[in-house]
Each structure stands twice: as structure tokens, then as C-alpha cells.
Write a protein that holds these residues in place. Structure first.
Motif, mmCIF file in Angstrom:
data_model
loop_
_atom_site.group_PDB
_atom_site.id
_atom_site.type_symbol
_atom_site.label_atom_id
_atom_site.label_comp_id
_atom_site.label_asym_id
_atom_site.label_seq_id
_atom_site.Cartn_x
_atom_site.Cartn_y
_atom_site.Cartn_z
ATOM 1 N N UNK A 1 39.673 51.818 39.154
ATOM 2 C CA UNK A 1 40.492 50.724 38.614
ATOM 3 C C UNK A 1 41.772 50.547 39.421
ATOM 4 N N UNK A 2 42.378 51.663 39.814
ATOM 5 C CA UNK A 2 43.598 51.591 40.613
ATOM 6 C C UNK A 2 43.325 50.934 41.966
ATOM 7 N N UNK A 3 42.249 51.364 42.615
ATOM 8 C CA UNK A 3 41.884 50.787 43.916
ATOM 9 C C UNK A 3 41.600 49.298 43.787
ATOM 10 N N UNK A 4 40.825 48.913 42.773
ATOM 11 C CA UNK A 4 40.495 47.499 42.572
ATOM 12 C C UNK A 4 41.755 46.678 42.338
ATOM 13 N N UNK A 5 42.655 47.197 41.505
ATOM 14 C CA UNK A 5 43.907 46.485 41.226
ATOM 15 C C UNK A 5 44.760 46.384 42.485
ATOM 16 N N UNK A 6 44.837 47.465 43.245
ATOM 17 C CA UNK A 6 45.642 47.463 44.468
ATOM 18 C C UNK A 6 45.094 46.466 45.483
ATOM 19 N N UNK A 7 43.789 46.420 45.641
ATOM 20 C CA UNK A 7 43.176 45.463 46.568
ATOM 21 C C UNK A 7 43.531 44.036 46.159
ATOM 22 N N UNK A 8 43.400 43.746 44.877
ATOM 23 C CA UNK A 8 43.689 42.393 44.386
ATOM 24 C C UNK A 8 45.139 42.000 44.654
ATOM 25 N N UNK A 9 46.076 42.859 44.271
ATOM 26 C CA UNK A 9 47.494 42.502 44.375
ATOM 27 C C UNK A 9 47.994 42.533 45.818
ATOM 28 N N UNK B 1 54.358 44.526 46.987
ATOM 29 C CA UNK B 1 53.610 45.021 45.835
ATOM 30 C C UNK B 1 54.226 46.322 45.341
ATOM 31 N N UNK B 2 54.443 46.417 44.040
ATOM 32 C CA UNK B 2 54.990 47.653 43.468
ATOM 33 C C UNK B 2 53.884 48.434 42.766
ATOM 34 N N UNK B 3 54.076 49.727 42.664
ATOM 35 C CA UNK B 3 53.086 50.552 41.971
ATOM 36 C C UNK B 3 53.046 50.210 40.478
ATOM 37 N N UNK B 4 54.155 49.730 39.927
ATOM 38 C CA UNK B 4 54.150 49.344 38.507
ATOM 39 C C UNK B 4 53.240 48.139 38.282
ATOM 40 N N UNK B 5 53.218 47.198 39.238
ATOM 41 C CA UNK B 5 52.313 46.050 39.141
ATOM 42 C C UNK B 5 50.858 46.505 39.211
ATOM 43 N N UNK B 6 50.600 47.418 40.119
ATOM 44 C CA UNK B 6 49.232 47.930 40.275
ATOM 45 C C UNK B 6 48.793 48.638 38.999
ATOM 46 N N UNK B 7 49.692 49.459 38.441
ATOM 47 C CA UNK B 7 49.371 50.184 37.216
ATOM 48 C C UNK B 7 49.071 49.229 36.066
ATOM 49 N N UNK B 8 49.891 48.196 35.940
ATOM 50 C CA UNK B 8 49.683 47.212 34.871
ATOM 51 C C UNK B 8 48.338 46.511 35.032
ATOM 52 N N UNK B 9 48.024 46.093 36.266
ATOM 53 C CA UNK B 9 46.758 45.414 36.541
ATOM 54 C C UNK B 9 45.561 46.340 36.268
ATOM 55 N N UNK B 10 45.740 47.630 36.586
ATOM 56 C CA UNK B 10 44.651 48.600 36.410
ATOM 57 C C UNK B 10 44.527 49.094 34.974
ATOM 58 N N UNK B 11 45.555 48.821 34.163
ATOM 59 C CA UNK B 11 45.532 49.294 32.775
ATOM 60 C C UNK B 11 45.763 50.789 32.665
ATOM 61 N N UNK B 12 46.582 51.319 33.568
ATOM 62 C CA UNK B 12 46.905 52.753 33.534
ATOM 63 C C UNK B 12 48.423 52.911 33.591
ATOM 64 N N UNK C 1 47.648 52.826 49.974
ATOM 65 C CA UNK C 1 47.220 51.874 51.000
ATOM 66 C C UNK C 1 46.196 52.505 51.932
ATOM 67 N N UNK C 2 46.480 53.721 52.362
ATOM 68 C CA UNK C 2 45.551 54.427 53.250
ATOM 69 C C UNK C 2 44.214 54.640 52.553
ATOM 70 N N UNK C 3 44.270 54.928 51.249
ATOM 71 C CA UNK C 3 43.036 55.117 50.478
ATOM 72 C C UNK C 3 42.203 53.845 50.448
ATOM 73 N N UNK C 4 42.877 52.699 50.494
ATOM 74 C CA UNK C 4 42.157 51.424 50.515
ATOM 75 C C UNK C 4 41.651 51.133 51.916
ATOM 76 N N UNK C 5 42.562 51.132 52.872
ATOM 77 C CA UNK C 5 42.242 50.650 54.212
ATOM 78 C C UNK C 5 41.346 51.607 54.980
ATOM 79 N N UNK C 6 41.682 52.901 54.956
ATOM 80 C CA UNK C 6 40.895 53.832 55.769
ATOM 81 C C UNK C 6 39.500 54.103 55.201
ATOM 82 N N UNK C 7 39.388 54.769 54.027
ATOM 83 C CA UNK C 7 38.037 55.065 53.560
ATOM 84 C C UNK C 7 37.249 53.823 53.134
#
Length: 199
Positions: free
Chosen positions: A7-15, A24-35, A51-57
Motif C-alpha cells: 500500500x505504501x509503495x502504491x501510494x508513493x508511486x501515485x503521488x 511529496x511528503x511522507x505524511x501525504x503518502x501515509x494518508x493515501x496508503x491508509x497507514x 524512492x529507491x524502493x520504488x525506482x530500483x527494485x
């Protein structure tokens, strides 16, 4: 990944794809992810780690090798009588890929210039998976007398930015324009053939 990480990865990709990494702030990502925001930092020490978790792997280790293998299978293993047919198939293949992965492509374009490790992964994947097939195809059509006798590196340098420019404009710069996709693909093919073909 755990369900929360997904959920965090999906929210981060979207935002991040919409606003960019720095906006982009981590608070926005958390809110979007529901965590809770603290949940993000339990999995990722910093926003950069996320970001590295999204872009690299996600992009480099999963999408690019899979894309490269599917690309070779879908485009270069098929029989195309003329280079123009191959080029049209190639552009349509990349068009569908871009259309299905717009948020990830946006992030990749935004961040590629700032991360040498991502650049290296892209280069390795291209040189190992895609370049040999492209080069073999170009040699074949040069022998058939359909292409100018230019170095393959030169031909690829001419073709790549033209196709990339079309796709970036179509899906990122002007996505809401009233596009006639088939017409634009044909124009792109004709432009490239006019530059490197023998007519």
C-alpha cells in the motif's frame, strides 16, 4: 513485501508521479496508503529509501528485465518482411508499454538524471537484452538494401530519441490532447524511414 508495504509503495508511486519526489511528503503518502506515518519509517528509514524502493527494485529489477525479454520476443522474434513493418511494430509495442506504466515512467524520467545506479541498471539491461537483437535486425535490413550503411549505434541514436520524444509528449507532456495515435505512429515511422532508409 507485506500488505502495508504494498500500500505504501502504491501510494508513493501515485503521488510522486503526480507531484515529483521533492514535492511529496511522507505524511501525504501515509494518508493515501491508509497507514500511520510511523509505519512508513518502520519499513523505510527515509523518504529517499522509499524512492529507491520504488525506482530500483520495482522498475529496474522487475520491469526492465521483463520488458527487455518480452520486447525481444514480441518484436524481434516475429518475421517482418520490411524494416518499416518492424519499426511500426516496435513503436506500437513501446506505445502500449508506456500507456500501461505512465506513473512509473514519470518517476523514472524525473529521477533518472539524479541516480547513477539507476542509469547503470538501465544501461546494463539494454546492452545485454535489447541491443544485440536490435543490432542483428539492423544488419539484416541493411543487407536487404533497405537501410543506409550507417553504424548501428548511429541508427539507434537517431531512432531512440524520436520515438521517446513522441511517447513522452503523448503520455506526459500533452496527455489530454486529442491525439490520433495511429496517424502519429505512421508519421513517426515515415520520419525515421526518411532519415535512415534507402528510397
Amino acid at each position: 513485501m507485506t500488505p502495508k508495504q504494498e500500500k505504501i509503495i502504491e501510494a508513493a508511486i501515485k503521488i510522486i508521479s503526480e507531484k515529483g519526489y521533492h514535492n511529496t511528503s511522507t505524511s501525504e503518502i501515509a494518508k493515501q496508503a491508509g497507514v500511520a506515518e510511523g509505519t512508513i519509517f518502520r519499513h523505510y528509514r527515509t523518504k529517499k529509501d522509499l524512492l529507491v524502493a520504488i525506482v530500483s527494485p520495482v522498475i529496474m529489477k522487475s520491469i526492465v528485465p521483463i520488458f527487455a525479454e518480452k520486447f525481444v520476443d514480441q518484436v524481434f522474434q516475429q518475421s517482418h518482411e520490411h524494416f518499416e513493418d518492424l519499426l511500426c511494430t516496435f513503436i506500437k509495442n513501446r506505445f502500449e508499454f508506456a500507456k500501461s506504466n505512465i506513473p512509473l515512467i514519470k518517476i523514472l524520467i524525473q529521477e533518472l538524471a539524479f541516480h547513477p545506479d539507476i542509469q547503470a541498471s538501465f544501461k546494463t539491461s539494454f546492452m545485454e537484452k535489447v541491443y544485440p537483437a536490435v543490432s542483428q535486425a539492423l544488419d539484416y535490413y541493411k543487407e536487404k538494401g533497405e537501410l543506409q550503411d550507417l553504424p548501428n549505434e548511429t541508427i539507434i541514436r537517431m531512432i531512440g530519441p524520436t520515438i521517446l520524444g513522441f511517447l513522452v509528449t503523448r503520455f506526459i507532456v500533452q496527455p489530454n490532447k486529442d491525439w490520433e495515435d495511429e496517424v502519429e505512429i505512421k508519421r513517426t515511422v515515415n520520419y525515421i524511414i526518411g532519415g535512415i532508409g534507402l528510397r
